[in-house]
Scaffold this active site. Sequence first.
Site, PDB file in Angstrom:
ATOM      1  N   VAL B  14      69.208  16.012  29.721  1.00 36.08           N
ATOM      2  CA  VAL B  14      68.557  17.322  29.709  1.00 36.08           C
ATOM      3  C   VAL B  14      67.794  17.563  31.017  1.00 36.08           C
ATOM      4  CG1 VAL B  14      66.846  18.772  28.555  1.00 36.08           C
ATOM      5  CG2 VAL B  14      68.426  17.385  27.201  1.00 36.08           C
ATOM      6  N   LYS B 105      61.424  16.483  20.157  1.00 36.60           N
ATOM      7  CA  LYS B 105      61.022  16.906  18.806  1.00 36.60           C
ATOM      8  C   LYS B 105      60.269  15.832  18.045  1.00 36.60           C
ATOM      9  CE  LYS B 105      65.552  15.703  18.759  1.00 36.60           C
ATOM     10  NZ  LYS B 105      66.669  16.045  19.641  1.00 36.60           N
ATOM     11  N   GLU B 129      60.451  25.404  23.007  1.00 35.08           N
ATOM     12  CA  GLU B 129      61.683  26.061  22.540  1.00 35.08           C
ATOM     13  C   GLU B 129      62.833  25.072  22.404  1.00 35.08           C
ATOM     14  OE1 GLU B 129      63.592  28.234  20.808  1.00 35.08           O
ATOM     15  OE2 GLU B 129      62.599  29.864  21.894  1.00 35.08           O
ATOM     16  N   GLY B 134      68.334  23.571  20.276  1.00 41.26           N
ATOM     17  CA  GLY B 134      68.785  23.638  21.664  1.00 41.26           C
ATOM     18  C   GLY B 134      68.528  24.940  22.377  1.00 41.26           C
ATOM     19  N   GLY B 187      80.807  11.352  21.509  1.00 44.03           N
ATOM     20  CA  GLY B 187      79.459  11.516  22.040  1.00 44.03           C
ATOM     21  C   GLY B 187      78.578  12.435  21.206  1.00 44.03           C
ATOM     22  N   ASP B 201      65.873  13.307  12.360  1.00 48.20           N
ATOM     23  CA  ASP B 201      65.850  14.351  13.390  1.00 48.20           C
ATOM     24  C   ASP B 201      65.594  15.726  12.766  1.00 48.20           C
ATOM     25  OD1 ASP B 201      66.753  15.308  16.245  1.00 48.20           O
ATOM     26  OD2 ASP B 201      67.965  16.467  14.837  1.00 48.20           O
ATOM     27  N   LYS B 205      62.374  18.658  13.176  1.00 43.03           N
ATOM     28  CA  LYS B 205      62.555  20.085  13.468  1.00 43.03           C
ATOM     29  C   LYS B 205      62.015  20.947  12.328  1.00 43.03           C
ATOM     30  CE  LYS B 205      66.493  18.967  16.387  1.00 43.03           C
ATOM     31  NZ  LYS B 205      67.944  18.687  16.370  1.00 43.03           N
TER      32      LYS B 205
END
Lengths: 424, 424
Positions: B14, B105, B129, B134, B187, B201, B205
């Site tokens: 990223v 996150k 954001e 994403g 991936g 995860d 969020k």
Amino acid sequence: MKKIGVALLGLGVVGGGVWEILTTKREMIKRNEGLDIEVVKVLERNIERCKQLGVDASIVTQDMDEIARDENVDIVAEFFGGVEPAKSFLIKALENGKSVVTANKEMFSKSWHELEAAAKKTGAGIYFEASCVGGVPVIRTLTDSMQANEITSLKGIVNGTTNYILSKMSDEGADYETCLKEAQKLGYAEANPTADVEGFDATYKNSILSSLAYRKRVPVEKVYREGISEVSVKDIEFGKQLGYTLKLLAISKLVNGKIEARVHPAFIHANHPLASVKGSFNALYIHGDNVDDVMLYGRGAGSLPTASAIVSDIVFAGGKDVHRRYFWEDEIEVNDDDFATDFTTAYYVRIAINGEDGALAKVAKAFENANINVKNVLKKNETDGEYLVLVTEETKESNMKSTLETVKGLSCTDDICAVLRVEN
Amino acid sequence: MKKIGVALLGLGVVGGGVWEILTTKREMIKRNEGLDIEVVKVLERNIERCKQLGVDASIVTQDMDEIARDENVDIVAEFFGGVEPAKSFLIKALENGKSVVTANKEMFSKSWHELEAAAKKTGAGIYFEASCVGGVPVIRTLTDSMQANEITSLKGIVNGTTNYILSKMSDEGADYETCLKEAQKLGYAEANPTADVEGFDATYKNSILSSLAYRKRVPVEKVYREGISEVSVKDIEFGKQLGYTLKLLAISKLVNGKIEARVHPAFIHANHPLASVKGSFNALYIHGDNVDDVMLYGRGAGSLPTASAIVSDIVFAGGKDVHRRYFWEDEIEVNDDDFATDFTTAYYVRIAINGEDGALAKVAKAFENANINVKNVLKKNETDGEYLVLVTEETKESNMKSTLETVKGLSCTDDICAVLRVEN
């Protein structure tokens, strides 16, 4: 706490919704946003309506000048239809340093550059989230979430009336007139439905969204337009058999540096996210060079959803000390060279044939001669005649037009019954 | 023109994308936004990676203090995984008056209130954001487009790995292990997939989105969690036959003033807009009391889509002189009474039966005795045995649990093979 005085121009369906939200959510907005937003003026002739909503008579006026001069008014929110007097009123507001919020897509799409010029003089702001796709934050997304992207295409279902009619035709196999009447009965279509069904409303929105996406004024006249009133349920049905759904799409693309903006019925693959946008719902599909595809979906019309966007704009504008300018001088000027005229697109074509032998071969030959690849063919024997239904790959519109002239002239062809674009 | 100095913490997938966008779009952002954004510091140990991206060695450091002290740094953007050292670094930045932008996150969901406290001291801003969905502007929508609404529910497909696996299981009838391996090969899943497939995860969020939606801290521990590793392709198939699609959903609702937040596999109607969100795409479905339903759809991960959100935050933060505070003191405090524990939901249940006569009647009676309405039943004779598959209407989880104990004890029942929630 910062106080924001708002004037509402019109208390109709949307204006009434805005009044209701600003009244019921005043404390919530104070707490969450640190802004105390008060309606200090209302421009409305219908005194009964004002009473019905509980608007204090002392803030009601019929004089725009009174509002423009009022020092307690920071923001003017407008809910008229049509260009005038909305445009003159908002220019007056801007010239008096008041930011404006509007849901009026016709006025805004036709007069944006003039409002912009007036706003520049005083530094006031222009907000128009409610002009496109009702309560769905498409404008805010383009202005405040796509800064890292060059937007290269937009595809939208931006008109609820036509989407309701086409969804109903598709789901129930009913014809256009029947579905239009049903839409009128339910309040999804106006008594005079032209602005919606002939695609005018969608061209206003396409103009606004494209101008914002490409940072270049895209006047309404530059948006190609075709409505849905000629759409036959037969083609919706045949398209379905080929895996497509018919939608009235607002499409806009940046192709080789030229803007291509259009509104017309188009087939999309049944598994495209836009295909599942049904009934009066709307959606905008955005492609940015870094973010890839983003879709925003929700209610494109209705009192409270639209009012939600208006109030969001009022809060957003109220929280800003410096307002955004949308274009530079050279971006407002319209240059014919910036716009594509001969689009490239795929096609669905329905041809009535007369039973002569070898029709498919003859028709296929005509397409082949024009270098148009045919992806898919259906031969249909219906009670009203025999048809060839073809889906082609992409070609220039001019090439398709001349090819269809050739096909029309073939001895096996009775008529070209339908020509619809396919958006891949 | 306003100059904004940015420090990037980490140049991984990223961070590298952010470097690329800030470099290639610098002129575009200058022109469109009136901001000259320059990367003035990079914290990265991998010097090869810096060279590969063309980062000038003079701006590379391994010392966070150097960044925190640097007067040219206005914004610190962080792309580490895990809580530390990200949290300490960002608190240091905030205490030195630098606004922070994060995609992390886990750290953010667990440390938001601490970052908030540090930011309050100096007035610096917090932007996140990229932490959820994403490149899709879900945070900006909740903060800047829903001000007129009380948000009453969120439903999201917020994890691409699990959505890829479940989509593949559904489309191809392959089992969980096979699809996980394929996801790892492409991936889409990590070598150790636990954080994704067990729903951790998604709870991070959910915590962030719920906290924002309800303006109340919803700690990760308050989000109920179940992953997808126990999901059988048989249930996906039976669900499909009943008109449902299985998704790992992050669900959060405000029910009678209590927050109900959970992450688990859930069946949704095949015609719900979330059902068509396939593969690695993500979406968030928001319900506001005025705007009604809004859905935002797009890429929930990936270098450039996530970097697009980061850069958007940098531009957004750079354009602000006063930054938003998210909570009041009393909203940060966690009060157990604010959270629901016994959820109300509909169910899909698969019961293995042993061939005894009258099994359906006995099972139906057990549900009836517990006041649980059965909407739909399938009786399936499979190679591995006989099953009753039931879809119920809503009931309390505690009631369903005790009813299933009763069903398990029936003479006709071999086992309760699957219990999945159905989200209407």
